[in-house]
Write a protein that holds these residues in place. Structure first.
Motif, short mmCIF file in Angstrom:
data_model
loop_
_atom_site.label_atom_id
_atom_site.label_comp_id
_atom_site.label_asym_id
_atom_site.label_seq_id
_atom_site.Cartn_x
_atom_site.Cartn_y
_atom_site.Cartn_z
N ARG A 1 4.32 72.13 -8.74
CA ARG A 1 4.36 73.31 -9.60
C ARG A 1 4.15 74.59 -8.81
O ARG A 1 4.83 75.60 -9.02
N GLY B 1 7.28 75.22 -6.62
CA GLY B 1 8.39 75.63 -7.47
C GLY B 1 8.22 77.04 -7.99
O GLY B 1 9.17 77.83 -8.01
N ALA B 2 6.99 77.38 -8.39
CA ALA B 2 6.74 78.73 -8.89
C ALA B 2 6.92 79.77 -7.79
O ALA B 2 7.44 80.86 -8.03
N ARG C 1 10.98 79.65 -6.95
CA ARG C 1 11.96 79.91 -8.01
C ARG C 1 11.40 80.63 -9.22
O ARG C 1 12.11 80.82 -10.21
N GLU D 1 7.84 81.44 -11.92
CA GLU D 1 6.89 80.68 -12.75
C GLU D 1 7.57 79.78 -13.76
O GLU D 1 7.26 78.59 -13.87
N SER D 2 8.53 80.30 -14.51
CA SER D 2 9.15 79.50 -15.57
C SER D 2 9.94 78.33 -15.00
O SER D 2 9.90 77.22 -15.54
N GLN D 3 10.66 78.56 -13.89
CA GLN D 3 11.44 77.48 -13.30
C GLN D 3 10.53 76.43 -12.68
O GLN D 3 10.78 75.22 -12.81
N GLY D 4 9.48 76.88 -12.03
CA GLY D 4 8.53 75.92 -11.46
C GLY D 4 7.89 75.07 -12.53
O GLY D 4 7.71 73.85 -12.36
N ALA E 1 9.21 74.34 -15.45
CA ALA E 1 10.22 73.46 -16.03
C ALA E 1 10.45 72.23 -15.16
O ALA E 1 10.63 71.12 -15.65
N GLU E 2 10.43 72.41 -13.84
CA GLU E 2 10.69 71.30 -12.93
C GLU E 2 9.59 70.25 -12.98
O GLU E 2 9.86 69.05 -12.81
N ASP F 1 3.91 75.79 -20.83
CA ASP F 1 4.49 74.64 -20.13
C ASP F 1 4.88 73.57 -21.14
O ASP F 1 4.07 73.15 -21.98
#
Length: 319
Positions: A29, A32-33, A36, A38-41, A43-44, A79
């Motif tokens: 997380r 990823g944050a 890419r 915060e929101s994309q991290g 989501a992954e 999340d």
């Protein structure tokens, strides 16, 4: 960036290697944050968060929301995978187990109200709500309570089930109704704005007049199949319509509906006696539209004490 296969993660979950999974979640997380956003991290890593929130012991699952892992590692109220991670956690353990473990107040509050919707009696463990929403379901919230409709049923490996509610739910109790002339529209009321934002896929109106006159504002037909129902029967469909998207949990819907009802009394804050009095006198009118298919909501709420009625009507065609 740590990459992983869902099958491998599920194997770790089956082997109950929860500390290892929490470490993977936090590292993935944060990376990823950073790379890419915060929101994309979020989501992954959501599918992994779901596995932990669903299956891990509460002492470890609650750490998803603990900031002790460092910047970017902590799940927030936003999340989600098939539903908010805090709601997944709340469906798995009692408030008595979770209360000592949850630190962040927004998460605590939402988990607490989820447990209330699931029928848990909090008793001495109840905490006062900052907006005054009661720590137990009121009789009208219990009247037609359907736990599988109010709160999603989450699955161990991901995904969720939920009964689909509509208004009207069927034709039983409905009949031909000749609608009156459209009521005089009342502009600028806080309750109307809240109604439109609580269920953003409907059109909302407030009129001076009875419920059918408000309904006439939102349908082109003068003769409809409709009728009156109790607010207890309306409540589950309203709550579900307010929380259809996977990032929305039922606790958020309950809080939003209490704000809406408080605004309909003319108050800026929640007063449980005033809201209960409003609900007791509300006349709820629902009707059918010819193009209704999967998800639809047609409802007018009439308050005889003020002569005002609020109507909302809309349909969704996407899953």
């Amino acid at each position: 960036m740590i990459t992983y296969e869902c099958r491998s993660l599920r194997t770790l979950a089956d082997e109950e290697r929860w500390p290892e999974l929490l470490g993977l979640y936090r590292e993935s997380r944060a990376v990823g944050a950073a790379l890419r956003g915060e929101s994309q991290g979020a989501a992954e890593t959501a599918p992994l968060g779901h596995l932990i929130a669903y299956g891990a012991p509460p002492e470890l699952a609650a750490r998803l929301f603990d900031p002790d892992g460092g910047p970017g590692t902590t799940a927030t109220t936003a999340d989600h995978d098939s539903g908010p991670l805090w709601e997944v956690l709340a469906t798995r353990h009692t408030w008595r187990r979770l209360a000592p473990l949850l630190g962040p107040e927004p998460v605590r509050r939402l988990v607490r109200h989820t447990r209330i919707l699931l029928g848990e009696q909090l008793g001495p463990a109840a905490e006062p709500d900052p907006e005054g929403v009661p720590p137990a379901l009121e009789p009208w919230e219990l009247a037609a309570r359907q736990p599988d409709a109010l709160v999603r049923e989450y699955l161990p490996k991901g995904g969720a089930r939920r009964a689909l509610l509509t208004l009207p739910a069927g034709l039983e109790g409905l009949g031909p109704v000749e609608l009156p002339e459209r009521g005089e529209q009342v502009m600028g009321l806080a309750a109307t704005r809240l109604l439109a934002t609580t269920v953003p896929w409907v059109t909302a109106r407030c009129v001076r007049g009875p419920g059918p006159a408000a309904a006439a504002q939102l349908t082109t037909a003068r003769r409809v199949t409709g009728g009156h129902v109790s607010f207890g029967a309306v409540y589950p469909a309203l709550l579900q319509a307010a929380t259809e998207r996977p990032w929305q949990g039922s606790a958020e819907g309950r809080l939003a509906l209490w704000r809406l009802l408080a605004a309909m009394t003319g108050a800026d804050t929640v007063s449980v006696p005033e809201v209960n009095a409003l609900v007791a006198r509300l006349r709820c009118f629902t009707w059918q539209e010819p193009d209704d298919e999967l998800r639809f909501l047609h409802l007018a709420l009439e308050d005889p004490a003020t002569g005002l009625s609020w109507a909302l009507s809309g349909a969704r065609y996407d899953p």
